[in-house]
Design an enzyme around this catalytic site. Structure first.
Site, short mmCIF file in Angstrom:
data_model
loop_
_atom_site.label_atom_id
_atom_site.label_comp_id
_atom_site.label_asym_id
_atom_site.label_seq_id
_atom_site.Cartn_x
_atom_site.Cartn_y
_atom_site.Cartn_z
N ASP A 132 -16.83 -13.47 25.01
CA ASP A 132 -16.07 -12.96 23.80
C ASP A 132 -16.23 -11.44 24.08
O ASP A 132 -16.85 -10.57 23.53
CB ASP A 132 -16.71 -13.31 22.56
CG ASP A 132 -16.03 -12.71 21.27
OD1 ASP A 132 -14.90 -11.85 21.50
OD2 ASP A 132 -16.60 -12.73 20.46
N CYS A 180 -0.51 6.51 6.88
CA CYS A 180 -1.84 6.02 7.38
C CYS A 180 -1.87 5.55 8.86
O CYS A 180 -2.52 6.02 9.61
CB CYS A 180 -2.43 5.05 6.42
SG CYS A 180 -3.83 3.93 7.15
N GLU A 202 -26.02 -9.61 26.19
CA GLU A 202 -25.32 -8.60 25.37
C GLU A 202 -25.73 -7.08 25.98
O GLU A 202 -27.06 -7.04 26.16
CB GLU A 202 -25.90 -8.58 23.88
CG GLU A 202 -25.43 -7.46 23.05
CD GLU A 202 -24.06 -7.07 22.93
OE1 GLU A 202 -23.15 -7.92 22.76
OE2 GLU A 202 -23.79 -5.87 22.96
N CYS A 248 -2.43 0.07 9.24
CA CYS A 248 -1.68 -1.25 9.12
C CYS A 248 -0.31 -1.00 9.76
O CYS A 248 0.21 0.10 9.83
CB CYS A 248 -1.58 -1.80 7.67
SG CYS A 248 -3.03 -2.32 6.78
N TYR A 292 -21.52 -11.63 26.09
CA TYR A 292 -21.12 -10.64 25.16
C TYR A 292 -21.26 -11.15 23.73
O TYR A 292 -20.48 -11.06 23.03
CB TYR A 292 -19.38 -10.25 25.23
CG TYR A 292 -19.03 -10.16 26.83
CD1 TYR A 292 -18.94 -8.90 27.04
CD2 TYR A 292 -18.70 -11.24 27.25
CE1 TYR A 292 -18.55 -8.67 28.41
CE2 TYR A 292 -18.15 -10.95 28.70
CZ TYR A 292 -18.23 -9.45 29.15
OH TYR A 292 -17.49 -9.37 30.47
N CYS A 322 0.86 -1.28 0.15
CA CYS A 322 0.04 -0.01 -0.16
C CYS A 322 0.83 1.21 -0.04
O CYS A 322 1.82 1.38 0.74
CB CYS A 322 -0.70 -0.10 1.28
SG CYS A 322 -1.83 1.57 1.45
N CYS A 346 -8.01 0.76 -0.21
CA CYS A 346 -7.11 0.25 1.02
C CYS A 346 -7.17 -1.16 0.68
O CYS A 346 -8.39 -1.97 0.76
CB CYS A 346 -8.04 0.59 2.20
SG CYS A 346 -7.41 -0.52 3.59
N CYS A 386 -9.85 -10.57 21.68
CA CYS A 386 -9.20 -9.73 20.57
C CYS A 386 -8.08 -8.90 21.42
O CYS A 386 -7.31 -8.20 20.49
CB CYS A 386 -10.11 -8.75 19.86
SG CYS A 386 -10.92 -7.74 20.73
N1 SAH Z 1 -19.46 -12.81 20.28
C1 SAH Z 1 -19.93 -11.46 19.17
C2 SAH Z 1 -19.67 -10.48 19.67
C3 SAH Z 1 -18.24 -9.92 20.56
S1 SAH Z 1 -17.65 -8.31 20.40
C4 SAH Z 1 -19.33 -11.76 18.04
O1 SAH Z 1 -18.45 -12.88 17.81
O2 SAH Z 1 -19.80 -11.34 16.94
C5 SAH Z 1 -18.05 -7.72 22.07
C6 SAH Z 1 -19.42 -7.42 22.27
O3 SAH Z 1 -19.59 -7.28 23.63
C7 SAH Z 1 -20.05 -6.41 21.55
O4 SAH Z 1 -21.41 -6.64 21.05
C8 SAH Z 1 -20.24 -5.33 22.72
O5 SAH Z 1 -21.40 -4.57 22.45
C9 SAH Z 1 -20.71 -6.15 24.05
N2 SAH Z 1 -20.33 -5.76 25.42
C10 SAH Z 1 -19.50 -4.68 25.63
N3 SAH Z 1 -19.51 -4.43 26.98
C11 SAH Z 1 -20.52 -5.14 27.52
C12 SAH Z 1 -20.87 -5.68 28.86
N4 SAH Z 1 -20.56 -4.93 29.86
N5 SAH Z 1 -21.82 -6.64 28.88
C13 SAH Z 1 -22.45 -7.25 27.81
N6 SAH Z 1 -22.18 -6.79 26.68
C14 SAH Z 1 -21.08 -6.09 26.48
#
Ligand code: SAH
Length: 458
Positions: free
Chosen positions: A388, A89, A340, A92, A319, A83, A166, A415
């Site tokens: 997650d 930028c 969520e 990356c 989550y 790129c 991009c 992540c």
């Molecule tokens: N498992 C899903 C989302 C993961 S991202 C997937 O793989 O698509 C993390 C998520 O946690 C987001 O949707 C965000 O809105 C949520 N989140 C953030 N803080 C939170 C909390 N305190 N309680 C519940 N969910 C939450």
């Protein structure tokens, strides 16, 4: 006058910046090379471990920065970034490294942080690590000659780097954004100016469906009065009939937050759909959806495999976003509970369950920590917890209630291995052990790495 004086001063300062020949001794977690200046470690972008380079050193009051002027001994892992915007930028971080070297770098980071809990599996890489992002955000501004430009904010600044293409984004989005810029000119729509707080179009967001091919365009504007709205939409659709929905988001706040609260559908159904691991998902503008659909399937399949689910199991998906993990694993278990925080995502999750005719899943809108405390107090039985969380990781409240709920297994997708390491410390101190660690490359060319960890009762 003042400005000129400042410029002269800066030029003088720059002249006095020292140039040094240095050795790159290792790599930091952001993929920057580490050098030593007066025994102090300094991180330098675009430098690889083992390289020798000439760098320009800048001393600030409390810290020192350096940038590469010339690489004098190149690493065998170095390539020319694909790129042309790589150096300005900042989106990356690793494009100067061969893809195999990026993968090794990510494995090393995961090993440094999580190695104490067990062996790390080989990272799951991407076969074609380009064009993968399905969520594209472009900010509008004016270039030096007054022309309309779009791109991303330069790292640590509010200057927009103009980008037409991009290489990690879905190319369909780049083409649409380019057309919008052209249409803005003919419709005399001004880009929003951060300093004067004047202008109309602030950002363009594009979400694309990988298998469905559907495309959402969101126009983030500063006022609900959209001059020649109908004609503009008609012209955009004529140029890009592949667009399936257009949404207007009104953001009149004088902050750098991208989206405002008010949303209006200008064309189509207001959301897109996509298929992941055989289930169809509805994705709206504000709800979270993984940005790399090809790697997400690999991640979810691995996570579900690790759990070795049983048809009598009750699963908690914490989550849960728009319910992806819950719905994909639902046919393997008795019942799934998804929790969520984001209301839009929960609404999508409920619709997604209906859309896929799945009846053994319930979604709740709540803070995951609070929800788990209530479940633990009611002594509800859960066999496996999938979690997650966002980059900040989980909370002590949440982890405490996991221990109270006492599931046999926890599958922790993250992540950010830094916060995951912190949370694993808690769980391994409170009756759990780590059984498997799997890194996945969800974000090629950036330093980010995803990990999925299997945790079981001791
Ligand atoms: N498992 C899903 C989302 C993961 S991202 C997937 O793989 O698509 C993390 C998520 O946690 C987001 O949707 C965000 O809105 C949520 N989140 C953030 N803080 C939170 C909390 N305190 N309680 C519940 N969910 C939450």
């Amino acid at each position: 006058m003042k400005k000129n004086k400042k410029k002269k001063k800066n030029r003088k300062k720059r002249k006095s910046n020292k140039k040094l020949k240095v050795d790159c001794i290792s790599t930091d977690r952001q993929g920057k090379g580490i050098i030593k200046i007066n025994k102090k470690k300094v991180s330098v972008p675009n430098l690889i471990e083992g390289e020798k380079a000439l760098v320009e050193v800048r001393k600030k009051r409390n810290y020192t920065t350096a940038r590469v002027k010339n690489i004098e001994k190149k690493s065998k892992d170095r390539i020319v970034p694909k790129c042309p915007h790589f150096h300005q930028c900042g989106g990356c971080h690793l494009q100067h490294m061969k893809y195999e070297a990026q993968a090794k770098f990510k494995e090393k980071i995961v090993k440094e942080l999580l190695g104490k809990y067990g062996k790390i599996n080989e990272i799951i890489t991407m076969d074609k690590p380009y064009d993968y992002r399905n969520k594209i955000h472009s900010t509008l501004s004016r270039g030096k000659g007054g022309e309309i430009v779009s791109g991303i904010y330069q790292q640590y600044s509010h200057k927009v780097v103009a980008i037409d293409r991009c290489i990690i984004q879905d190319p369909r989005a780049d083409r649409i954004i380019k057309s919008i810029r052209k249409l803005m000119k003919s419709f005399k729509l001004r880009p929003y100016d951060e300093d004067s707080k004047k202008g109309f179009l602030r950002h363009i967001l594009v979400k694309t469906g990988y298998l469905s091919g559907e495309i959402m365009v969101a126009l983030v504007v500063s006022s609900k009065i959209f001059p020649s709205k109908k004609k503009f939409i008609k012209a955009l659709l004529k140029k890009h009939p592949e667009i399936t929905t257009i949404v207007m988001n009104i953001n009149n706040r004088k902050t750098s937050v991208v989206l405002g609260k008010v949303e209006k559908v200008l064309y189509g159904k207001g959301f897109i759909e996509d298929t992941l691991c055989g289930c169809i998902f509805q994705i709206s503008l504000k709800s979270f959806y993984q940005v790399n659909p090809v790697q997400t399937e690999k991640l979810y399949n691995k996570a579900i495999d690790m759990a070795k689910l049983d048809t009598n199991d009750v699963v908690l998906d914490a989550y849960c976003g728009i319910g992806t993990i819950s719905l994909i694993l639902s046919d393997k278990v008795k019942k799934v509970i998804g929790v969520e925080l984001n209301q839009d995502a929960v609404k999508d999750a409920i619709k997604n369950a209906k859309r896929n005719k799945i009846k053994n899943v319930r979604f709740y809108q709540s803070d995951a920590g609070k929800f788990m405390v209530r479940m633990a107090n009611r002594k509800e039985q859960v066999d496996t917890v999938f979690m997650d969380p966002p980059r900040s990781g989980s909370t002590e409240k949440f982890l405490h209630s996991i221990v109270k709920l006492n599931p046999k297994k926890v599958i922790y997708i993250s992540c950010n291995p830094v916060t995951q390491e912190r949370d694993l410390k808690y769980l391994t101190k409170h009756g759990y052990k780590v059984k498997e660690i799997q890194p996945v490359d969800m974000f090629p060319h950036t330093y980010h790495v995803e990990t999925v960890v299997l945790i079981e009762k001791k």
